[in-house]
Design a protein around this motif. Sequence first.
Motif, PDB file in Angstrom:
ATOM      1  N   VAL A   1      32.687  52.473  31.963  1.00  0.00           N
ATOM      2  CA  VAL A   1      32.485  51.833  33.265  1.00  0.00           C
ATOM      3  C   VAL A   1      31.546  50.640  33.137  1.00  0.00           C
ATOM      4  CG1 VAL A   1      31.444  52.136  35.555  1.00  0.00           C
ATOM      5  CG2 VAL A   1      32.965  53.899  34.631  1.00  0.00           C
ATOM      6  N   ILE A   2      30.468  50.812  32.362  1.00  0.00           N
ATOM      7  CA  ILE A   2      29.515  49.719  32.166  1.00  0.00           C
ATOM      8  C   ILE A   2      30.198  48.540  31.478  1.00  0.00           C
ATOM      9  CG2 ILE A   2      27.441  48.998  30.921  1.00  0.00           C
ATOM     10  CD1 ILE A   2      26.337  51.810  31.366  1.00  0.00           C
ATOM     11  N   GLU A   3      30.991  48.842  30.439  1.00  0.00           N
ATOM     12  CA  GLU A   3      31.687  47.771  29.718  1.00  0.00           C
ATOM     13  C   GLU A   3      32.666  47.037  30.634  1.00  0.00           C
ATOM     14  OE1 GLU A   3      34.698  45.711  27.468  1.00  0.00           O
ATOM     15  OE2 GLU A   3      35.032  47.517  28.672  1.00  0.00           O
ATOM     16  N   GLU A   4      33.327  47.796  31.513  1.00  0.00           N
ATOM     17  CA  GLU A   4      34.271  47.179  32.443  1.00  0.00           C
ATOM     18  C   GLU A   4      33.546  46.258  33.416  1.00  0.00           C
ATOM     19  OE1 GLU A   4      37.324  48.669  35.928  1.00  0.00           O
ATOM     20  OE2 GLU A   4      36.986  49.977  34.203  1.00  0.00           O
ATOM     21  N   LYS A   5      32.361  46.677  33.865  1.00  0.00           N
ATOM     22  CA  LYS A   5      31.584  45.860  34.790  1.00  0.00           C
ATOM     23  C   LYS A   5      31.069  44.592  34.113  1.00  0.00           C
ATOM     24  CE  LYS A   5      31.860  48.661  38.326  1.00  0.00           C
ATOM     25  NZ  LYS A   5      32.623  48.269  39.550  1.00  0.00           N
ATOM     26  N   LEU A   6      30.704  44.717  32.837  1.00  0.00           N
ATOM     27  CA  LEU A   6      30.191  43.556  32.109  1.00  0.00           C
ATOM     28  C   LEU A   6      31.297  42.547  31.808  1.00  0.00           C
ATOM     29  CD1 LEU A   6      27.772  45.261  29.539  1.00  0.00           C
ATOM     30  CD2 LEU A   6      27.139  43.960  31.573  1.00  0.00           C
ATOM     31  N   SER A   7      32.538  43.024  31.680  1.00  0.00           N
ATOM     32  CA  SER A   7      33.691  42.154  31.385  1.00  0.00           C
ATOM     33  C   SER A   7      33.422  41.255  30.185  1.00  0.00           C
ATOM     34  CB  SER A   7      34.053  41.305  32.610  1.00  0.00           C
ATOM     35  OG  SER A   7      34.465  42.111  33.676  1.00  0.00           O
ATOM     36  N   LEU A   8      33.084  41.868  29.059  1.00  0.00           N
ATOM     37  CA  LEU A   8      32.750  41.110  27.858  1.00  0.00           C
ATOM     38  C   LEU A   8      33.990  40.643  27.113  1.00  0.00           C
ATOM     39  CD1 LEU A   8      29.958  43.480  26.531  1.00  0.00           C
ATOM     40  CD2 LEU A   8      29.610  41.289  27.649  1.00  0.00           C
ATOM     41  N   GLY A   9      33.851  39.507  26.454  1.00  0.00           N
ATOM     42  CA  GLY A   9      34.872  39.051  25.526  1.00  0.00           C
ATOM     43  C   GLY A   9      36.016  38.271  26.162  1.00  0.00           C
ATOM     44  N   ASN A  10      37.042  38.065  25.336  1.00  0.00           N
ATOM     45  CA  ASN A  10      38.208  37.285  25.724  1.00  0.00           C
ATOM     46  C   ASN A  10      39.464  38.117  25.531  1.00  0.00           C
ATOM     47  OD1 ASN A  10      36.705  34.606  25.927  1.00  0.00           O
ATOM     48  ND2 ASN A  10      36.305  35.161  23.800  1.00  0.00           N
ATOM     49  N   VAL A  11      40.508  37.752  26.247  1.00  0.00           N
ATOM     50  CA  VAL A  11      41.782  38.448  26.113  1.00  0.00           C
ATOM     51  C   VAL A  11      42.906  37.429  25.990  1.00  0.00           C
ATOM     52  CG1 VAL A  11      41.041  40.498  27.384  1.00  0.00           C
ATOM     53  CG2 VAL A  11      42.106  38.601  28.625  1.00  0.00           C
ATOM     54  N   LEU A  12      43.973  37.864  25.369  1.00  0.00           N
ATOM     55  CA  LEU A  12      45.191  37.064  25.277  1.00  0.00           C
ATOM     56  C   LEU A  12      46.202  37.631  26.267  1.00  0.00           C
ATOM     57  CD1 LEU A  12      47.298  35.126  23.926  1.00  0.00           C
ATOM     58  CD2 LEU A  12      47.762  37.002  22.330  1.00  0.00           C
ATOM     59  N   ILE A  13      46.708  36.788  27.155  1.00  0.00           N
ATOM     60  CA  ILE A  13      47.777  37.196  28.063  1.00  0.00           C
ATOM     61  C   ILE A  13      49.067  36.536  27.592  1.00  0.00           C
ATOM     62  CG2 ILE A  13      48.658  37.191  30.422  1.00  0.00           C
ATOM     63  CD1 ILE A  13      45.897  37.270  31.474  1.00  0.00           C
ATOM     64  N   ARG A  14      50.063  37.367  27.324  1.00  0.00           N
ATOM     65  CA  ARG A  14      51.382  36.894  26.897  1.00  0.00           C
ATOM     66  C   ARG A  14      52.340  37.136  28.061  1.00  0.00           C
ATOM     67  NH1 ARG A  14      51.802  40.055  23.151  1.00  0.00           N
ATOM     68  NH2 ARG A  14      51.191  38.823  21.362  1.00  0.00           N
ATOM     69  N   ILE A  15      52.950  36.088  28.561  1.00  0.00           N
ATOM     70  CA  ILE A  15      53.784  36.182  29.758  1.00  0.00           C
ATOM     71  C   ILE A  15      55.220  35.807  29.415  1.00  0.00           C
ATOM     72  CG2 ILE A  15      54.014  35.480  32.178  1.00  0.00           C
ATOM     73  CD1 ILE A  15      51.120  34.187  31.752  1.00  0.00           C
ATOM     74  N   ILE A  16      56.163  36.653  29.833  1.00  0.00           N
ATOM     75  CA  ILE A  16      57.592  36.344  29.713  1.00  0.00           C
ATOM     76  C   ILE A  16      58.160  36.381  31.135  1.00  0.00           C
ATOM     77  CG2 ILE A  16      59.802  36.958  28.641  1.00  0.00           C
ATOM     78  CD1 ILE A  16      58.261  38.375  26.460  1.00  0.00           C
ATOM     79  N   PRO A  17      58.180  35.242  31.805  1.00  0.00           N
ATOM     80  CA  PRO A  17      58.616  35.202  33.208  1.00  0.00           C
ATOM     81  C   PRO A  17      60.114  35.459  33.348  1.00  0.00           C
ATOM     82  CG  PRO A  17      57.337  33.254  32.594  1.00  0.00           C
ATOM     83  CD  PRO A  17      57.741  33.953  31.332  1.00  0.00           C
ATOM     84  N   ARG A  18      60.507  35.819  34.557  1.00  0.00           N
ATOM     85  CA  ARG A  18      61.911  36.081  34.846  1.00  0.00           C
ATOM     86  C   ARG A  18      62.607  34.877  35.464  1.00  0.00           C
ATOM     87  NH1 ARG A  18      63.138  41.425  34.250  1.00  0.00           N
ATOM     88  NH2 ARG A  18      61.365  42.868  34.146  1.00  0.00           N
ATOM     89  N   LYS A  19      61.859  33.816  35.743  1.00  0.00           N
ATOM     90  CA  LYS A  19      62.467  32.611  36.300  1.00  0.00           C
ATOM     91  C   LYS A  19      61.719  31.387  35.794  1.00  0.00           C
ATOM     92  CE  LYS A  19      59.887  32.883  40.664  1.00  0.00           C
ATOM     93  NZ  LYS A  19      60.003  32.913  42.128  1.00  0.00           N
TER      94      LYS A  19
END
Length: 200
Positions: free
Chosen positions: A93-111
């Motif tokens: 929960v603490i880590e989620e609140k801190l929102s540390l770091g970076n993430v990669l979002i890979r998107i495959i849209p439908r349109k």
Amino acid sequence: MDLSFLFQADSPVFTWVVLPLLIFLARISDQTIGTMRLIFLSKGHKLLAPFLGFFEVIIWLIAVSQIMKHLDNVLCYIAYGGGFAMGNYIGMVIEEKLSLGNVLIRIIPRKDTSELIRYLRENNYGVTSVNAEGSKGKVDIIFTIIKRKDIDNVVGIINQFNPNAFYTIEDVKAINEGIFKKPRKTTIFDSLSFGIKKNK
């Protein structure tokens, strides 16, 4: 009122109430620290992780030493296990609140992705798109690396421009350079917007 009897080693109250409670709290502390240590280690914080590890093992030794002294006390075992479970939960929960770091979002849209890509770039998100072949023909795959705290905002943008788009989110341990959204300073006009979002 004299409460010193609560901390006397031969007191039944100490043995069956106070001691299990102390073990429970100690286990929560060391497991919370341990969870945070592993998270910081995975994020590449090489100095902070060992620092937390020192306190984690000291608290753990104290808790285990009390368990070994009271092997006939089943409440100590329950407190130990309960503290371990609760410590894991609190650490996450603490880590989620801190929102540390970076993430990669890979998107495959439908349109069509042009509006989505344009909007993300206009809002200072770094976007890379590539052509690919899907099960139903040609698709565009969009990649963006963002701060973890921006996940909800970006997912909202995806759902706005491309509902039902397929996307995945993965942790990124390290990055070099790139384009990241800069936090905008709030102004007096934000408080007058009444939560209404402007459409671009």
